[in-house]
Design a protein around this motif. Sequence first.
Motif, mmCIF file in Angstrom:
data_model
loop_
_atom_site.group_PDB
_atom_site.id
_atom_site.type_symbol
_atom_site.label_atom_id
_atom_site.label_comp_id
_atom_site.label_asym_id
_atom_site.label_seq_id
_atom_site.Cartn_x
_atom_site.Cartn_y
_atom_site.Cartn_z
ATOM 1 N N MET A 1 -5.991 6.640 -15.080
ATOM 2 C CA MET A 1 -5.173 5.776 -15.932
ATOM 3 C C MET A 1 -5.799 5.588 -17.311
ATOM 4 N N LEU A 2 -7.113 5.397 -17.335
ATOM 5 C CA LEU A 2 -7.797 5.160 -18.601
ATOM 6 C C LEU A 2 -8.045 6.437 -19.378
ATOM 7 N N LEU A 3 -8.428 7.491 -18.675
ATOM 8 C CA LEU A 3 -8.841 8.723 -19.338
ATOM 9 C C LEU A 3 -7.671 9.620 -19.700
ATOM 10 N N ILE A 4 -6.680 9.728 -18.813
ATOM 11 C CA ILE A 4 -5.625 10.728 -18.975
ATOM 12 C C ILE A 4 -4.282 10.088 -19.317
ATOM 13 N N TRP A 5 -3.860 9.113 -18.512
ATOM 14 C CA TRP A 5 -2.574 8.485 -18.799
ATOM 15 C C TRP A 5 -2.634 7.639 -20.062
ATOM 16 N N GLN A 6 -3.835 7.130 -20.396
ATOM 17 C CA GLN A 6 -4.057 6.348 -21.616
ATOM 18 C C GLN A 6 -3.131 5.137 -21.687
ATOM 19 N N ILE A 7 -2.982 4.454 -20.557
ATOM 20 C CA ILE A 7 -2.136 3.271 -20.530
ATOM 21 C C ILE A 7 -2.968 2.060 -20.920
ATOM 22 N N ASN A 8 -2.307 0.923 -21.022
ATOM 23 C CA ASN A 8 -2.978 -0.302 -21.423
ATOM 24 C C ASN A 8 -4.108 -0.641 -20.459
ATOM 25 N N ILE A 9 -5.225 -1.053 -21.015
ATOM 26 C CA ILE A 9 -6.413 -1.296 -20.193
ATOM 27 C C ILE A 9 -6.187 -2.448 -19.216
ATOM 28 N N VAL A 10 -5.333 -3.396 -19.574
ATOM 29 C CA VAL A 10 -5.043 -4.516 -18.680
ATOM 30 C C VAL A 10 -4.322 -4.024 -17.429
ATOM 31 N N VAL A 11 -3.382 -3.110 -17.612
ATOM 32 C CA VAL A 11 -2.650 -2.555 -16.472
ATOM 33 C C VAL A 11 -3.584 -1.781 -15.556
ATOM 34 N N ALA A 12 -4.465 -0.970 -16.156
ATOM 35 C CA ALA A 12 -5.387 -0.169 -15.351
ATOM 36 C C ALA A 12 -6.330 -1.049 -14.532
ATOM 37 N N PHE A 13 -6.890 -2.071 -15.156
ATOM 38 C CA PHE A 13 -7.816 -2.933 -14.433
ATOM 39 C C PHE A 13 -7.082 -3.827 -13.433
ATOM 40 N N SER A 14 -5.851 -4.170 -13.718
ATOM 41 C CA SER A 14 -5.072 -4.930 -12.734
ATOM 42 C C SER A 14 -4.842 -4.098 -11.481
ATOM 43 N N PHE A 15 -4.492 -2.829 -11.670
ATOM 44 C CA PHE A 15 -4.322 -1.927 -10.524
ATOM 45 C C PHE A 15 -5.617 -1.840 -9.725
ATOM 46 N N LEU A 16 -6.745 -1.662 -10.414
ATOM 47 C CA LEU A 16 -8.033 -1.518 -9.732
ATOM 48 C C LEU A 16 -8.411 -2.791 -8.985
ATOM 49 N N ILE B 1 0.823 -1.223 0.000
ATOM 50 C CA ILE B 1 0.000 0.000 0.000
ATOM 51 C C ILE B 1 0.855 1.271 0.000
ATOM 52 N N PRO B 2 1.664 1.537 1.028
ATOM 53 C CA PRO B 2 2.415 2.801 0.986
ATOM 54 C C PRO B 2 3.438 2.854 -0.144
ATOM 55 N N LEU B 3 4.183 1.751 -0.352
ATOM 56 C CA LEU B 3 5.277 1.797 -1.324
ATOM 57 C C LEU B 3 4.773 1.669 -2.762
ATOM 58 N N VAL B 4 4.156 0.527 -3.079
ATOM 59 C CA VAL B 4 3.777 0.275 -4.475
ATOM 60 C C VAL B 4 2.636 1.186 -4.915
ATOM 61 N N LYS B 5 1.564 1.224 -4.114
ATOM 62 C CA LYS B 5 0.396 1.985 -4.554
ATOM 63 C C LYS B 5 0.650 3.486 -4.528
ATOM 64 N N TYR B 6 1.058 4.014 -3.383
ATOM 65 C CA TYR B 6 1.143 5.471 -3.238
ATOM 66 C C TYR B 6 2.451 6.041 -3.783
ATOM 67 N N ILE B 7 3.591 5.506 -3.336
ATOM 68 C CA ILE B 7 4.871 6.096 -3.730
ATOM 69 C C ILE B 7 5.152 5.889 -5.214
ATOM 70 N N LEU B 8 4.874 4.701 -5.728
ATOM 71 C CA LEU B 8 5.231 4.395 -7.113
ATOM 72 C C LEU B 8 4.132 4.698 -8.123
ATOM 73 N N VAL B 9 2.869 4.817 -7.685
ATOM 74 C CA VAL B 9 1.777 5.026 -8.648
ATOM 75 C C VAL B 9 0.993 6.294 -8.358
ATOM 76 N N VAL B 10 0.357 6.353 -7.204
ATOM 77 C CA VAL B 10 -0.616 7.414 -6.935
ATOM 78 C C VAL B 10 0.025 8.800 -6.941
ATOM 79 N N LEU B 11 1.229 8.915 -6.420
ATOM 80 C CA LEU B 11 1.874 10.235 -6.381
ATOM 81 C C LEU B 11 2.016 10.846 -7.771
ATOM 82 N N TRP B 12 2.111 10.007 -8.800
ATOM 83 C CA TRP B 12 2.222 10.526 -10.165
ATOM 84 C C TRP B 12 0.877 10.984 -10.703
#
Length: 845
Positions: free
Chosen positions: A515-530, A151-162
């Motif tokens: 991720m889907l609307l703005i970052w426009q990354i692969n849909i598999v990555v976005a749904f995996s995160f969710l 949660i703190p490292l992977v989710k927030y530090i590496l993803v959410v902060l961006w």
Amino acid sequence: MAEGSTRGENGNITNRSNLLKTDSIESRWVFEDEDGSNSDGDESEGFSRGTSFDSEDEDDVGEQRLVRTGPRVDSFDVEALEVPGAHRNDYEDFNLGRNIVLALQTLGVVFGDVGTSPLYTFDVIFNKYQITGKEDVLGALSLVLYTLILIPLVKYILVVLWGNDHGEGGTFALYSLICRNAKASLLPNQLPSDARISSFRLKVPSPELERSLKIKERIETSLVLKKLLLVLVLFGTSMVIADGVVTPAMSVMSAANGLKFGIDGIGQDEAVMITVASLIVLFSVQKFGTSKVGLAVGPALFIWFCCLGGIGIYNLKKYGTTVLRAFNPVYIYYYFKKDSTQAWMSLGGCLLCATGSEAMFADLCYFSVRSVQLTFMFLVLPCLLLGYLGQAAFLMENLTQNEQVFFSSIPSGAYWPVFLVASVAALIASRAMTTATFSCIKQATVLGCFPRLKIIHTSRKFMGQIYIPVINWFLLVSSVAFVASFGSINELGNAYGIAELGVMMMTTILVAVIMLLIWQINIVVAFSFLIIFLGVELLFFSSVLGSVGDGSWVLLVFAAVLFMIMYIWNYGSKLKYETEVKHKLSTDLLTELGSNLGTIRAPGIGLVYNELVKGVPAIFGHFLTTLPAVHSMIVFVCIKYVPVPVVPQNERFLFRRVCAKNYHMFRCVARYGYKDVRKENHQTFEQLLIESLEKFIRREAQERSLESDEDSDTETEEENPSSRIVIAPNGSSYSLSVPLLGDFNCIEKPICEPSSSFIDTQDDELTEAGQSFERELSFVHKAKESGVVYLLGHGDIRARKDSWFIKKLVINYFYAFLRKNCRRGIATLSVPHTNLMQVGMTYMV
């Protein structure tokens, strides 16, 4: 569309109508120096090519020319000039000394909450799970380690902060980011010109653009999705505020409980009293600001993390390194296999090791992404891991001492120094969510989802550092009430988990949308995160809800009340704006009102404050029917917030004419971001607003002189003979016998001398244009010398008699109460009562 040209007897009406339409559609404001250079820093903010009129199809098509220059003096945002030229907090260019200071401030503000979690995490876990063997300790430790990593490292530090919005974090920052890329806001005050602000920084198209456009279209066309998005954001924000209440109570009480271990005479009642006294001191120093307090307490947090890591290393050496096996996740499986019910119930306590993760994102406005990431990965996380490993090593050899595990594991000779540092760290930790609450409430306020409150900017160097007195004392009272009600960290811990998880789940959903609307990354990555993170958080949430009967339901009620306040305010504000749009006046109606009522125009400038971005507000018609005269020049001033943190100074204003030139009516839309500072005095406001208006008129005349002869007659004005004259305080004379929106003749020469005829040649057209420009500038100067009056209309709404009961209750009582007790929008302007006129108007909705 309101046409406001003076027509000649034999002019080509069709061509002129087309010209007016072209001007209305294609006119764009040019933000550039008057002479096209940046040498003198003298910029104009809102100039049009030709004459631009306020109309319904305002700038829906066409092109805009924006020339970005250096910052200029801003008549709506004087204090923000003290911010050194940046639109966000970029610290990367600072020297080594500044980076060290920043790191200390980051420790004192952002990481206090997550840093003090070792004080109570194992206590709450083993209150739900009975230890019967060393495998239980390894299983609980493995859960804590992977929760910290996930949660703190992977989710927030590496993803959410961006997912920050130009350096701003929190649920409303995510919401504004979505609203900027899709028209998801329920308030219908968006303009196409807003998207041309340079700080929008929309993403460059990518191969995933087609999917992104489909999502954008779906959000914009679905009212249900818009409301669902708003509900998620409001729910997350209410949980942030609730978290700001529980965090101080939990952190301070966990430190106070350490006295029970060191002094035999201290009981639970004494610990509660000490906690209450500490909370009062804590919230009393909050007003000194984030920079001052953060710098003062940053070294204490650095010492705390050093103590945490040092004690962990000491315990690992003393009791062995067997606990390192907990990095094998198989022990989590054994933990649940042994007693799945107790393991599930203890998940709420395990989550406490990640408390403060949301503060790292919500407090991002105070610091930079890089400073938060580096400080967490190279100092905070290693010390936390060592601290938990050391406590688990102690428990492996002392299975019965599962209460006050942290204080029990301290070496006897170092107890009191460590206790002192831990107490200071706990007080500091309480500030993490308090400052995050301030940021979220300001963002909610400017985006129309929270009643206006007094906001104090505690730093002249960084705009994001704020203090809200009402919220500060509200949090103090609520936190003291929670301490008195719960009385132990075990019950508080469950409520703490509910608040944290509520915010975390909303952040996960909003980041997935981004991720889907703005970052426009692969849909598999976005749904995996969710799926991964929302699934984990729902598992934790089910655990804390299972213990809601212990008293933590009070926190849910508290959050529900906050949610209703924000939703009712947003609903009432939206309904009020839509009603004002529906009742706005046409120019033809204004002309009829003036001639029928005999209203005259007196010397001076009237600044009519309203919320409409287009059209003439109905409250102005109420002024006309109430007063015998209005001012010779009218400027409709609209303060508007757009979904960006900061609007660049030279892109703040949109100027346009409401009608034709001889009406002397203008619209000024002042666009703000939710991070902008507004603190000005009325003298500076008036002076710089008039300067901006003069530059608008000057550039308009310059560009008009370059146009073809097809629009030559649009510069002419009818001159009406003077029959009634008013002498202004400066000695100027004005005619008051003309219709409400007619021209006004100055009897001074040669400027106001009537023209005898019109000669259809280009040279005469340029001469006439120059004379018209000089006349208008002279008119502005004389109107300014006669005085500036602020015309404020207070529009209220009431539910119709045939409305359903719930709507009457919400609008007539709840929303009316909030409007009555919120801060007035004019409060930031120190306008003397002699320069202020107010009229009330009630709309039936």
